[in-house]
Scaffold this motif. Sequence first.
Motif, PDB file in Angstrom:
ATOM      1  N   GLY A  46      17.602   9.622 -14.263  1.00 21.10           N
ATOM      2  CA  GLY A  46      16.242  10.043 -13.935  1.00 21.10           C
ATOM      3  C   GLY A  46      15.442  10.378 -15.183  1.00 21.10           C
ATOM      4  O   GLY A  46      14.269   9.993 -15.313  1.00 21.10           O
ATOM      5  N   THR A  47      16.079  11.087 -16.093  1.00 24.22           N
ATOM      6  CA  THR A  47      15.435  11.433 -17.360  1.00 24.22           C
ATOM      7  C   THR A  47      15.093  10.167 -18.138  1.00 24.22           C
ATOM      8  O   THR A  47      13.985  10.022 -18.662  1.00 24.22           O
ATOM      9  N   LEU A  48      16.055   9.244 -18.185  1.00 29.97           N
ATOM     10  CA  LEU A  48      15.847   8.001 -18.921  1.00 29.97           C
ATOM     11  C   LEU A  48      14.670   7.226 -18.332  1.00 29.97           C
ATOM     12  O   LEU A  48      13.812   6.730 -19.056  1.00 29.97           O
ATOM     13  N   TYR A  49      14.645   7.141 -17.007  1.00 34.46           N
ATOM     14  CA  TYR A  49      13.569   6.383 -16.370  1.00 34.46           C
ATOM     15  C   TYR A  49      12.206   6.953 -16.750  1.00 34.46           C
ATOM     16  O   TYR A  49      11.286   6.208 -17.076  1.00 34.46           O
ATOM     17  N   SER A  50      12.088   8.265 -16.724  1.00 31.10           N
ATOM     18  CA  SER A  50      10.775   8.851 -17.025  1.00 31.10           C
ATOM     19  C   SER A  50      10.435   8.705 -18.508  1.00 31.10           C
ATOM     20  O   SER A  50       9.275   8.492 -18.869  1.00 31.10           O
ATOM     21  N   LEU A  51      11.456   8.769 -19.372  1.00 30.35           N
ATOM     22  CA  LEU A  51      11.201   8.551 -20.804  1.00 30.35           C
ATOM     23  C   LEU A  51      10.742   7.122 -21.057  1.00 30.35           C
ATOM     24  O   LEU A  51       9.793   6.883 -21.804  1.00 30.35           O
ATOM     25  N   LEU A  52      11.429   6.172 -20.396  1.00 30.00           N
ATOM     26  CA  LEU A  52      11.079   4.770 -20.616  1.00 30.00           C
ATOM     27  C   LEU A  52       9.643   4.487 -20.175  1.00 30.00           C
ATOM     28  O   LEU A  52       8.883   3.833 -20.888  1.00 30.00           O
ATOM     29  N   SER A  53       9.271   5.013 -18.994  1.00 32.42           N
ATOM     30  CA  SER A  53       7.915   4.698 -18.541  1.00 32.42           C
ATOM     31  C   SER A  53       6.874   5.397 -19.411  1.00 32.42           C
ATOM     32  O   SER A  53       5.792   4.861 -19.639  1.00 32.42           O
TER      33      SER A  53
ATOM     34  N   LYS B  34      29.576  14.878  -4.408  1.00 37.60           N
ATOM     35  CA  LYS B  34      28.560  15.635  -5.131  1.00 37.60           C
ATOM     36  C   LYS B  34      27.215  15.059  -4.744  1.00 37.60           C
ATOM     37  O   LYS B  34      27.068  13.849  -4.622  1.00 37.60           O
ATOM     38  N   TYR B  35      26.253  15.931  -4.545  1.00 41.73           N
ATOM     39  CA  TYR B  35      24.918  15.432  -4.224  1.00 41.73           C
ATOM     40  C   TYR B  35      23.969  15.757  -5.358  1.00 41.73           C
ATOM     41  O   TYR B  35      24.147  16.734  -6.082  1.00 41.73           O
ATOM     42  N   TYR B  36      22.958  14.905  -5.502  1.00 41.65           N
ATOM     43  CA  TYR B  36      21.894  15.194  -6.452  1.00 41.65           C
ATOM     44  C   TYR B  36      20.575  14.824  -5.798  1.00 41.65           C
ATOM     45  O   TYR B  36      20.412  13.716  -5.301  1.00 41.65           O
ATOM     46  N   VAL B  37      19.668  15.785  -5.746  1.00 43.46           N
ATOM     47  CA  VAL B  37      18.347  15.513  -5.202  1.00 43.46           C
ATOM     48  C   VAL B  37      17.378  15.460  -6.366  1.00 43.46           C
ATOM     49  O   VAL B  37      17.201  16.431  -7.086  1.00 43.46           O
ATOM     50  N   ASP B  38      16.788  14.296  -6.556  1.00 48.12           N
ATOM     51  CA  ASP B  38      15.901  14.112  -7.699  1.00 48.12           C
ATOM     52  C   ASP B  38      14.471  13.921  -7.198  1.00 48.12           C
ATOM     53  O   ASP B  38      14.250  13.508  -6.058  1.00 48.12           O
ATOM     54  N   VAL B  39      13.536  14.263  -8.062  1.00 52.06           N
ATOM     55  CA  VAL B  39      12.124  14.035  -7.747  1.00 52.06           C
ATOM     56  C   VAL B  39      11.681  12.781  -8.496  1.00 52.06           C
ATOM     57  O   VAL B  39      11.799  12.713  -9.717  1.00 52.06           O
ATOM     58  N   PHE B  40      11.247  11.787  -7.735  1.00 54.09           N
ATOM     59  CA  PHE B  40      10.780  10.552  -8.355  1.00 54.09           C
ATOM     60  C   PHE B  40       9.266  10.485  -8.226  1.00 54.09           C
ATOM     61  O   PHE B  40       8.717  10.441  -7.139  1.00 54.09           O
ATOM     62  N   LYS B  41       8.621  10.504  -9.381  1.00 47.64           N
ATOM     63  CA  LYS B  41       7.168  10.642  -9.439  1.00 47.64           C
ATOM     64  C   LYS B  41       6.445   9.550  -8.648  1.00 47.64           C
ATOM     65  O   LYS B  41       5.457   9.809  -7.972  1.00 47.64           O
ATOM     66  N   ASP B  42       6.936   8.329  -8.751  1.00 43.89           N
ATOM     67  CA  ASP B  42       6.228   7.228  -8.108  1.00 43.89           C
ATOM     68  C   ASP B  42       6.849   6.856  -6.774  1.00 43.89           C
ATOM     69  O   ASP B  42       6.800   5.705  -6.358  1.00 43.89           O
ATOM     70  N   GLY B  43       7.456   7.848  -6.098  1.00 43.55           N
ATOM     71  CA  GLY B  43       8.099   7.563  -4.830  1.00 43.55           C
ATOM     72  C   GLY B  43       7.108   7.561  -3.681  1.00 43.55           C
ATOM     73  O   GLY B  43       5.926   7.833  -3.858  1.00 43.55           O
ATOM     74  N   GLY B  44       7.615   7.260  -2.486  1.00 43.50           N
ATOM     75  CA  GLY B  44       6.766   7.289  -1.308  1.00 43.50           C
ATOM     76  C   GLY B  44       6.189   5.932  -0.980  1.00 43.50           C
ATOM     77  O   GLY B  44       6.228   5.015  -1.791  1.00 43.50           O
ATOM     78  N   PRO B  45       5.671   5.810   0.227  1.00 42.55           N
ATOM     79  CA  PRO B  45       5.218   4.500   0.717  1.00 42.55           C
ATOM     80  C   PRO B  45       3.969   3.960   0.013  1.00 42.55           C
ATOM     81  O   PRO B  45       3.669   2.784   0.125  1.00 42.55           O
ATOM     82  N   LEU B  46       3.251   4.806  -0.703  1.00 40.14           N
ATOM     83  CA  LEU B  46       2.001   4.347  -1.306  1.00 40.14           C
ATOM     84  C   LEU B  46       2.208   3.718  -2.675  1.00 40.14           C
ATOM     85  O   LEU B  46       1.271   3.249  -3.298  1.00 40.14           O
ATOM     86  N   GLU B  49       7.185  -0.786  -4.499  1.00 40.39           N
ATOM     87  CA  GLU B  49       8.611  -0.721  -4.197  1.00 40.39           C
ATOM     88  C   GLU B  49       9.445  -1.057  -5.437  1.00 40.39           C
ATOM     89  O   GLU B  49      10.507  -0.507  -5.648  1.00 40.39           O
ATOM     90  N   ARG B  50       8.893  -1.916  -6.271  1.00 39.63           N
ATOM     91  CA  ARG B  50       9.607  -2.397  -7.453  1.00 39.63           C
ATOM     92  C   ARG B  50      10.036  -1.233  -8.365  1.00 39.63           C
ATOM     93  O   ARG B  50      11.162  -1.192  -8.846  1.00 39.63           O
ATOM     94  N   ASP B  51       9.113  -0.273  -8.564  1.00 38.96           N
ATOM     95  CA  ASP B  51       9.424   0.859  -9.438  1.00 38.96           C
ATOM     96  C   ASP B  51      10.578   1.673  -8.876  1.00 38.96           C
ATOM     97  O   ASP B  51      11.490   2.061  -9.600  1.00 38.96           O
ATOM     98  N   ALA B  52      10.510   1.917  -7.560  1.00 41.56           N
ATOM     99  CA  ALA B  52      11.563   2.704  -6.930  1.00 41.56           C
ATOM    100  C   ALA B  52      12.895   1.973  -7.029  1.00 41.56           C
ATOM    101  O   ALA B  52      13.937   2.592  -7.259  1.00 41.56           O
ATOM    102  N   GLU B  53      12.852   0.645  -6.899  1.00 35.90           N
ATOM    103  CA  GLU B  53      14.087  -0.127  -6.993  1.00 35.90           C
ATOM    104  C   GLU B  53      14.683  -0.031  -8.389  1.00 35.90           C
ATOM    105  O   GLU B  53      15.886   0.143  -8.552  1.00 35.90           O
ATOM    106  N   ASP B  54      13.827  -0.142  -9.395  1.00 31.98           N
ATOM    107  CA  ASP B  54      14.296  -0.019 -10.777  1.00 31.98           C
ATOM    108  C   ASP B  54      14.962   1.329 -10.998  1.00 31.98           C
ATOM    109  O   ASP B  54      16.038   1.424 -11.567  1.00 31.98           O
ATOM    110  N   TYR B  55      14.248   2.338 -10.528  1.00 30.86           N
ATOM    111  CA  TYR B  55      14.745   3.705 -10.690  1.00 30.86           C
ATOM    112  C   TYR B  55      16.101   3.865 -10.009  1.00 30.86           C
ATOM    113  O   TYR B  55      17.047   4.390 -10.584  1.00 30.86           O
TER     114      TYR B  55
END
Lengths: 110, 164
Positions: A46-53, B34-46, B49-55
Amino acid sequence: MAREQLKNLTEPMYYLLLALTTPQHGYGIMQEVDRKTMGRVKIGAGTLYSLLSRFEKEDIIHQLSDDSRKKTYQLTAKGFVILREEFERLNQLVRDGKKHLEGIGDSDEI
Amino acid sequence: METYLEQMSAEGWQLERVGKHTAKFKATEPQDLKYYVDVFKDGGPLNPERDAEDYRSLCEESGWNFVTSHDYLQFFSAPRNTDPTPLQTDETIEQKIIEATLWPRELGGILMFFVILFMTRSQFSGTYTYDNLLTSIGVVGTYVYPLLAVPMFFIGVYTLAWLP
């Protein structure tokens, strides 16, 4: 929101840019940094992705080709300059430190 | 939140889907995940999709299996013994991502809450006579804002409680 310009690179940033002196895809960077630092510096996905962008937006790195499934990145000319400057700055820090900590003033090799 | 998901998983409940206020679990064998909940800035339906896939593919390569997402919240799990690198390794960056994502997204709700609160107040501070209740418009005018305020209050509290 105003973004502050990059001044000093953090350690992960430095190693990330170092890894991108050659073309590398996302996970390749993580492995490369891990290998270079022998596991000392780790960059999470996650950190890497945000750094790259962020670096891409600031024209420090660019994408090579988009046709493969994986995006491949490399430093831009600007990126090389920034990395070089940071390298010089770190060298300066080491030289200055040496004067005081080792009593050697004119070491030319670090 | 991670601890809760890990407990559920150990009791044989695997996270399947997450909604705004709900989560769906599937009954399986107990698993040590183990779980990890991350916040993805460009997430959501708006967002593309490509960015979310890369991430997500980047996260999967580093050993985290994508489970589900809700808007910007991304849920990943991994078997405990694989011990992958956490998705966020830099607190400053993580903090920035959260600020840059949550404030714009949740600001609308918070703003709405205060607008309605303000309207409700101005209703009550005016002269208040029973004549108002004799016409249907008067009835609506008297009750609509207080009534709107009730759900808005809960949404507002929910949102504010979420922020930290």
